[in-house]
Enzyme design. Structure first.
Site, PDB file in Angstrom:
ATOM      1  N   SER A 191       0.830  -1.251  -0.064  1.00 11.42           N
ATOM      2  CA  SER A 191      -0.110   0.162   0.081  1.00 11.42           C
ATOM      3  C   SER A 191       0.785   1.181   0.003  1.00 11.42           C
ATOM      4  O   SER A 191       0.346   2.447  -0.235  1.00 11.42           O
ATOM      5  CB  SER A 191      -0.916   0.164   1.360  1.00 11.42           C
ATOM      6  OG  SER A 191      -0.140   0.173   2.247  1.00 11.42           O
ATOM      7  N   HIS A 219      -5.192  -4.321   0.659  1.00 11.17           N
ATOM      8  CA  HIS A 219      -5.549  -3.082  -0.133  1.00 11.17           C
ATOM      9  C   HIS A 219      -6.067  -3.627  -1.641  1.00 11.17           C
ATOM     10  O   HIS A 219      -5.970  -2.790  -2.527  1.00 11.17           O
ATOM     11  CB  HIS A 219      -4.120  -2.374  -0.310  1.00 11.17           C
ATOM     12  CG  HIS A 219      -4.079  -1.640   0.836  1.00 11.17           C
ATOM     13  ND1 HIS A 219      -4.407  -0.522   1.219  1.00 11.17           N
ATOM     14  CD2 HIS A 219      -3.367  -2.126   1.893  1.00 11.17           C
ATOM     15  CE1 HIS A 219      -3.968   0.069   2.580  1.00 11.17           C
ATOM     16  NE2 HIS A 219      -3.227  -1.183   2.951  1.00 11.17           N
ATOM     17  N   LYS A 250     -11.503  -0.665   4.610  1.00  6.53           N
ATOM     18  CA  LYS A 250     -10.651   0.110   3.592  1.00  6.53           C
ATOM     19  C   LYS A 250     -11.849   0.085   2.210  1.00  6.53           C
ATOM     20  O   LYS A 250     -12.719   0.896   2.479  1.00  6.53           O
ATOM     21  CB  LYS A 250      -9.445  -0.328   3.137  1.00  6.53           C
ATOM     22  CG  LYS A 250      -8.588   0.088   4.320  1.00  6.53           C
ATOM     23  CD  LYS A 250      -7.129  -0.437   4.158  1.00  6.53           C
ATOM     24  CE  LYS A 250      -6.263  -0.072   5.752  1.00  6.53           C
ATOM     25  NZ  LYS A 250      -5.023  -0.826   5.797  1.00  6.53           N
TER      26      LYS A 250
HETATM   27  C1  LIG Z   1      -4.321  -1.201   7.103  1.00  7.86           C
HETATM   28  C2  LIG Z   1      -3.660  -2.650   6.995  1.00  7.86           C
HETATM   29  C3  LIG Z   1      -4.089  -3.897   7.754  1.00  7.86           C
HETATM   30  C4  LIG Z   1      -4.779  -3.593   8.876  1.00  7.86           C
HETATM   31  O1  LIG Z   1      -6.005  -3.315   8.355  1.00  7.86           O
HETATM   32  P1  LIG Z   1      -7.219  -2.743   9.714  1.00  7.86           P
HETATM   33  O2  LIG Z   1      -8.677  -3.316   9.065  1.00  7.86           O
HETATM   34  O3  LIG Z   1      -7.188  -1.343   9.162  1.00  7.86           O
HETATM   35  O4  LIG Z   1      -6.996  -3.058  11.014  1.00  7.86           O
HETATM   36  C5  LIG Z   1      -3.479  -4.970   7.280  1.00  7.86           C
HETATM   37  N1  LIG Z   1      -2.608  -5.104   6.670  1.00  7.86           N
HETATM   38  C6  LIG Z   1      -2.170  -4.075   5.711  1.00  7.86           C
HETATM   39  C7  LIG Z   1      -1.193  -4.261   4.703  1.00  7.86           C
HETATM   40  C8  LIG Z   1      -2.870  -2.671   5.881  1.00  7.86           C
HETATM   41  O5  LIG Z   1      -2.526  -2.068   5.112  1.00  7.86           O
END
Ligand SMILES: *Cc1c(COP(=O)(O)O)cnc(C)c1O
Length: 406
Positions: A191, A219, A250
């Protein structure tokens, strides 16, 4: 005598000295006007309207009528909270339906919800290491903090392979006995750089060396593949990945995390993972919203197409303007600044002078020297939003004498 407070103050002073002290922007998003928001300078009551350019609500699903209505109906029907852990009164019919929907999304037998993507990685990876005796976890060097924590918590042997480097991964696999349990842990879309792992080739290696695969698609879910099943769906390899992990926070625009896998794996994680067992289940209101979002995105390929078009458009506009866009093959558009203090200054300038909100991305989220702006265009960012952003960036680059690309 120990001065406890001084220790905490010194820790913060160290972060400040490196120019990476974090300041949270106090904002209120405006439903129906995405990507606009009200910004509260200094946390006061007065507000200014800003344009958000750094949200992970990649498709604006957090404001989608299907999602909002599902949440409103759920709170009216069953109230606010789950009222217990999954084992003790906290499994609602919404949870059961969402887990079924997620299993279907990834073509797996089962799925399991967690309170966040972070928790799903941490809880699952640490549990895998306890279930597979004497296992070795092979971890991509740019894996997310939540995966690193999970691997650490499992206390197995860990090897780190160079980012997306298949040769390095194969070297490591080939040195291990075929019968020793091996877990390849990696992401699809990374990301911060916006690059994508070579999934089919990693699956080939996993099969050749008899390794188990754990893929973070945080992502990518909702965004790639005909139904939003992620890069594994896009590349036709979902059935070759043992565990697919995703977030509901997300692209799906709500909150929560999950894994999808075959029934035996899900049953084991459900039975052993502390971070799943000993915590209150997600609110049914959130789960209802996430379910509506997942179901909506399964049948919205046009939203994914517009998203990709918008990202490509922004990349080309920035490139034409001589701004240092970093190479990215995904929807993420990183622009390099290369210094934490300058990075913070640019974003302050954009917010103060142009009402544009981009959070600076500094160490430890990215390596030192690669500090950047991370732009996330959505289907709701119009050409006019982009022109305003370009003008603001151009102005900021001049005002702060930052480097351009010839
Ligand atoms: C944001 C993120 C997470 C965590 O996800 P959340 O639902 O925000 O806790 C896990 N892995 C990656 C690669 C992330 O960018």
């Amino acid at each position: 005598m120990v001065n406890y407070n001084q220790a905490f103050e010194a820790a913060v002073a160290a972060v400040r000295a490196e120019g990476r002290y974090r300041v949270f922007a106090d904002i209120e998003r405006i439903k129906g006007s995405f990507p606009k928001a009200h910004y509260h300078p200094e946390g006061g009551e007065e507000t200014r309207e800003i344009t958000v350019w750094c949200s992970n609500d990649y498709l604006g699903m957090g404001q989608h009528p299907n999602v909002v209505n599902a949440m409103r109906e759920a709170v009216d029907k069953v109230g606010a909270g789950a009222g217990g852990t999954r084992n003790i009164a906290g499994t609602t019919h919404f949870h059961v339906r969402l887990e079924r929907s997620l299993a279907d999304l990834h073509g797996k037998e089962s799925a399991l919800l967690f309170t966040s993507g972070y928790v799903s990685n941490e809880a699952t990876l640490s549990t895998i290491a306890r279930i597979l005796p004497d296992c070795v976890i092979l971890s991509d060097e740019l894996n997310h903090a939540s995966m690193i924590e999970g691997i650490r918590g499992g206390r197995s042997v860990k090897r780190i392979w160079r980012h997306n480097d298949l040769e390095h991964l194969e070297d490591m696999l080939s040195e291990l006995p075929l019968e020793r349990p091996k877990v390849i842990a990696f992401e699809s879309v990374y990301s911060m750089d916006g690059d994508i792992a070579p999934l089919p080739e990693i699956c080939d290696l996993a099969e050749k060396y008899n390794a188990f695969t754990y893929l973070d698609e945080v992502h990518a879910v909702g965004l790639y593949g005909p139904r939003g099943g992620g890069i594994a769906e896009r590349d036709g390899v979902s059935d070759r990945i043992d565990i697919i992990e995703g977030t509901l926070g997300k692209a799906f625009g709500v909150m929560g995390g999950y894994i999808a896998a075959n029934a035996a794996i899900i049953d084991a994680i459900r039975s052993y993972a502390s971070g799943f067992i000993f915590t209150t289940a997600l609110s049914p209101v959130l789960v209802a919203g996430a379910l509506a979002s997942v179901e909506t995105l399964k049948v919205s390929p046009q939203l994914r197409e517009v998203h990709q078009e918008r990202a490509a458009r922004l990349k080309s506009l920035l490139t034409d303007a001589g701004l240092p866009v970093m190479p990215s093959v995904s929807h993420i558009v990183p622009v390099k600044v290369g210094d934490p203090v300058q990075c913070k200054k640019v974003t302050d300038y954009l917010l103060q002078c142009h009402n544009i909100y981009v959070q600076p991305i500094n160490y430890p989220t990215v390596p030192k020297g690669t500090e950047r702006l991370r732009l996330t265009p959505t289907p709701l960012h119009t050409d006019d939003h982009m022109f305003a952003l370009l003008e603001a960036l151009d102005d900021a680059w001049t005002a702060l004498s930052l480097q351009r690309v010839a």
